[in-house]
Design a protein around this motif. Structure first.
Motif, short mmCIF file in Angstrom:
data_model
loop_
_atom_site.label_atom_id
_atom_site.label_comp_id
_atom_site.label_asym_id
_atom_site.label_seq_id
_atom_site.Cartn_x
_atom_site.Cartn_y
_atom_site.Cartn_z
N ASP A 72 0.53 -1.40 0.08
CA ASP A 72 0.25 0.05 0.08
C ASP A 72 0.68 0.86 0.04
N ALA A 73 2.27 0.99 -0.47
CA ALA A 73 2.88 2.50 -0.01
C ALA A 73 3.17 3.04 -1.25
N ALA A 74 2.70 4.30 -1.19
CA ALA A 74 2.64 5.39 -2.43
C ALA A 74 3.71 4.69 -3.18
N GLU A 75 3.59 5.32 -4.96
CA GLU A 75 5.23 5.00 -5.23
C GLU A 75 5.12 6.21 -6.00
N PHE A 76 6.30 6.24 -6.85
CA PHE A 76 6.70 7.32 -7.77
C PHE A 76 6.32 6.49 -9.45
N SER A 77 6.08 7.25 -10.37
CA SER A 77 6.26 6.37 -11.03
C SER A 77 7.24 6.79 -12.27
N THR A 78 7.54 5.67 -12.56
CA THR A 78 8.88 5.85 -13.43
C THR A 78 9.34 7.42 -14.43
N ALA A 79 8.10 7.89 -14.51
CA ALA A 79 8.48 9.47 -15.20
C ALA A 79 9.35 10.11 -14.21
N GLU A 80 8.50 10.09 -13.16
CA GLU A 80 8.79 10.74 -12.17
C GLU A 80 10.44 10.29 -11.41
N MET A 81 10.55 9.13 -11.24
CA MET A 81 11.62 8.55 -10.86
C MET A 81 12.46 9.33 -12.06
N VAL A 82 12.70 9.03 -13.20
CA VAL A 82 14.05 9.67 -14.49
C VAL A 82 13.99 10.95 -14.04
N ALA A 83 12.59 11.74 -13.84
CA ALA A 83 12.73 13.65 -13.80
C ALA A 83 13.51 13.95 -12.19
N HIS A 84 13.33 12.60 -11.32
CA HIS A 84 14.02 13.29 -10.08
C HIS A 84 15.53 13.38 -10.50
N ALA A 85 15.89 11.83 -10.93
CA ALA A 85 16.85 11.53 -11.23
C ALA A 85 18.20 12.83 -11.98
#
Length: 262
Positions: A69-82
């Motif tokens: 039930d953890a709130a997740e990052f989308s792949t796109a969000e992770m790539v942007a934050h990277a």
């Protein structure tokens, strides 16, 4: 000489409230840099703030595989934050069959999304695996994971070879110093010096002689000393090798110069 703690949780209770002391203790033990690891959306905000406030601390982005039930990052969000200069890795991520049971399709999906984010961003993947080694290695291979580290290695030489064959690094925590860890100790003798990292996973898993206490990055020195003795090598050589390996894998982190490391 310098050491790097490649995996710690500086935002966790026991460390966050005493960061100045923790950083001073690092310096006293020649632990020059540390990687603060994200395990949730909430912790990502915290570890990034710590990294931004301290020149020698870096951070990752990811959601741990322990809670469906953890709130997740989308792949796109992770790539942007990277793209942030202080974000140097994706994870921690992976598979955990110890704490999680039943239909774990959600865990496999989350892991695959992190692998994709690492591949797109070209940042290394920080992999957690517990009671799931074969499936973890299979997913890394199937999803063409480009680079990363098996953190807090708790497996045997068979699994170490599988990870090495995939191009991954192996990181040893304080568990390698425990008397009941012969398989991990054998792996620490097996892994080539140019593919090894050291970590604390602080505030957990303090190494001997600090076992039972709250762990902190300064204690990574004890783990490095133990591995050096185990391999018939010197602390200086293990420190140099694991530091160079960290910079090779986490290549966004600027190297500390020789004069700074004295």
């Amino acid at each position: 000489m310098q050491l790097i703690d490649s995996h710690c949780h500086l935002n966790f209770e026991g460390l966050a409230g005493r960061l100045p002391e923790v950083l001073d203790n690092m310096a006293e033990n020649q632990v020059r840099q540390a990687l603060a690891i994200s395990v949730s959306r909430e912790s990502f905000v915290e570890v990034l703030a710590i990294a931004e406030a301290h020149e020698n601390i870096y951070a990752s982005i990811g959601v741990h595989p322990d809670r469906e039930d953890a709130a997740e990052f989308s792949t796109a969000e992770m790539v942007a934050h990277a793209q942030h200069p202080k974000i140097v890795g994706i994870g921690e991520t992976g598979l955990d069959y110890h704490w999680c049971k039943g239909d774990l399709a959600w865990q496999h999906r989350r892991f695959a999304e992190h692998i994709e984010a690492a591949n797109q961003s070209r940042l290394p993947l920080i992999v957690h695996t517990r009671d799931a080694a074969d499936d973890t290695m299979a997913m890394l291979k199937e999803n063409n994971a480009h680079a990363g580290v098996i953190h807090c290695f708790t497996e045997n030489t068979r699994v170490a070879k599988m990870a090495l064959d995939l191009g991954f690094y192996i990181s040893f925590s304080g568990i390698v110093t425990f008397k009941n860890a012969p398989d991990i100790q054998a792996a620490a003798q097996y892994v080539p010096a140019d593919r090894m990292l050291v970590e604390t996973d602080a505030p957990f898993l303090a190494p001997v002689p600090k076992r039972g206490k709250s762990n902190e990055p300064a204690y990574v020195r004890h783990t490095a000393e133990f591995i050096a003795k185990l391999r018939g090598d010197s602390l200086e050589n293990i420190a140099a090798a694991t530091t160079e390996n960290f910079y090779t894998l986490f290549n966004k982190v600027p190297k500390i110069t020789a004069s700074q490391a004295v």
